[in-house]
Design an enzyme around this catalytic site. Structure first.
Site, PDB file in Angstrom:
ATOM      1  N   SER A   1      42.825  57.337  69.175  1.00  0.00           N
ATOM      2  CA  SER A   1      43.829  57.618  68.163  1.00  0.00           C
ATOM      3  C   SER A   1      43.279  57.309  66.780  1.00  0.00           C
ATOM      4  CB  SER A   1      45.108  56.834  68.437  1.00  0.00           C
ATOM      5  OG  SER A   1      46.176  57.384  67.702  1.00  0.00           O
TER       6      SER A   1
ATOM      7  N   ASP B   1      36.076  50.393  66.118  1.00  0.00           N
ATOM      8  CA  ASP B   1      35.023  51.402  66.135  1.00  0.00           C
ATOM      9  C   ASP B   1      35.678  52.735  65.799  1.00  0.00           C
ATOM     10  OD1 ASP B   1      33.490  49.336  67.115  1.00  0.00           O
ATOM     11  OD2 ASP B   1      32.907  50.348  68.971  1.00  0.00           O
TER      12      ASP B   1
ATOM     13  N   HIS C   1      41.180  44.950  65.603  1.00  0.00           N
ATOM     14  CA  HIS C   1      41.080  43.544  65.248  1.00  0.00           C
ATOM     15  C   HIS C   1      41.515  43.299  63.808  1.00  0.00           C
ATOM     16  CE1 HIS C   1      38.446  42.546  68.844  1.00  0.00           C
ATOM     17  NE2 HIS C   1      38.456  43.875  68.844  1.00  0.00           N
TER      18      HIS C   1
END
Length: 297
Positions: free
Chosen positions: A247, A91, A147
């Site tokens: 980050s 995200d 991911h």
């Protein structure tokens, strides 16, 4: 305007204090499991951000750190099934995007940096000549795990120690080559079915700053870059690791990839949504890599 002022204040507060010391303190404090401290910390965090826990796998957390590094409930992030599509690994808010030109990319308009410096390896940087890049910024309230963007094999990881500058837009407009200064891990992968190289550069930032990988122990505290050979096979959408605070991830793809429609600075993307497309694998092509445009404030 409110967002801009918040980011300016955030920059001033976080970069006028000892960054490493502050990160170690928050790392310790966030892991305290005392209920009052936990609940107050998460409550303050929610008050000052858009933290949404409705898609979290669990509703009770041991500590603020447990909430930071939360997992998602099953099915919360559908994975794009098209075999030609490389998905977003996390995200994020999309930052700088575009083509790699003469071995350089941008952190924001007018602030270029060399891939050789980011990756710590000139030859690795040459892999992406004429390729594409996308910068993905994770804010503090977002889901912090990342991911595999495609079924792939992790070939190596280069861990480069560094600073922990804030990576918000204000910092990126003020500090040249910021991503090349911060601690980072360059995760080199090869797509399982075509062999195309794709690299994810996970960049740490102030407050906690930890980068953790499922398939490799990145022991903190070393002051020299280290490259680890790997042979980890991951399915598309499988968890690779997580940040212990917000980050950035820079995704690098070689010639032959194009940006998916709608991937542009300032937009929000979720893990599993289309990020790039391998041109020629299907009739529905993406958008050719284009020069960087300025993100909206």
């Amino acid at each position: 305007m409110k967002i801009v002022l918040q980011e300016d204040l955030n920059f001033l507060l976080t970069n006028r204090i000892p960054r490493r010391l502050a990160s170690r303190f928050i790392g310790w404090f966030s892991k305290i499991e005392q209920p009052l401290i936990r609940d107050t910390s998460i409550g303050v965090w929610r008050f000052f951000s858009d933290l949404d826990l409705s898609d979290a796998k669990k509703t009770r957390f041991r500590s603020m750190h447990d909430c930071f590094t939360r997992q998602l409930r099953d099915g919360a992030r559908p994975i794009e099934a098209d075999g030609s599509v490389l998905i977003s690994p996390c995200d994020a808010i999309v930052g700088a995007v575009g083509p790699v030109v003469d071995g350089e990319v941008f952190q924001v308009k007018g602030f270029p940096y060399a891939l050789a410096d980011l990756l710590g390896d000139a030859e690795h940087g040459k892999t992406f000549r004429d390729g594409c890049y996308v910068t993905l910024r994770l804010t503090s309230s977002m889901y912090h795990r990342f991911h595999a963007p495609y079924a792939c094999r992790v070939r190596s990881v280069t861990h480069i120690p560094g600073d922990v500058w804030n990576v918000n837009p204000t910092a990126l407009r003020r500090i040249e080559r910021l991503f090349c200064k911060n601690e980072r891990a360059a995760i080199s992968t090869a797509l399982s079915d075509t062999g195309h190289p794709v690299t994810l550069v996970a960049i740490a930032a102030i407050l906690v700053s930890g980068i953790r990988l499922r398939f490799l122990d990145l022991t903190p505290g070393r002051d020299q870059p280290r490259t680890f050979a790997c042979n980890a096979s991951l399915q598309k959408g499988e968890e690779m690791g997580w940040f212990e605070h917000g980050s950035t991830i820079v995704v690098l793809a070689p010639e032959g990839f194009s940006l998916s429609a709608g991937v542009q600075p300032g937009t929000t993307i979720r893990m599993g949504q289309p990020l790039m497309k391998l041109v020629g694998r299907s009739s529905a092509h993406g958008v050719a890599c284009r020069p960087l445009t300025e993100p909206s404030a």
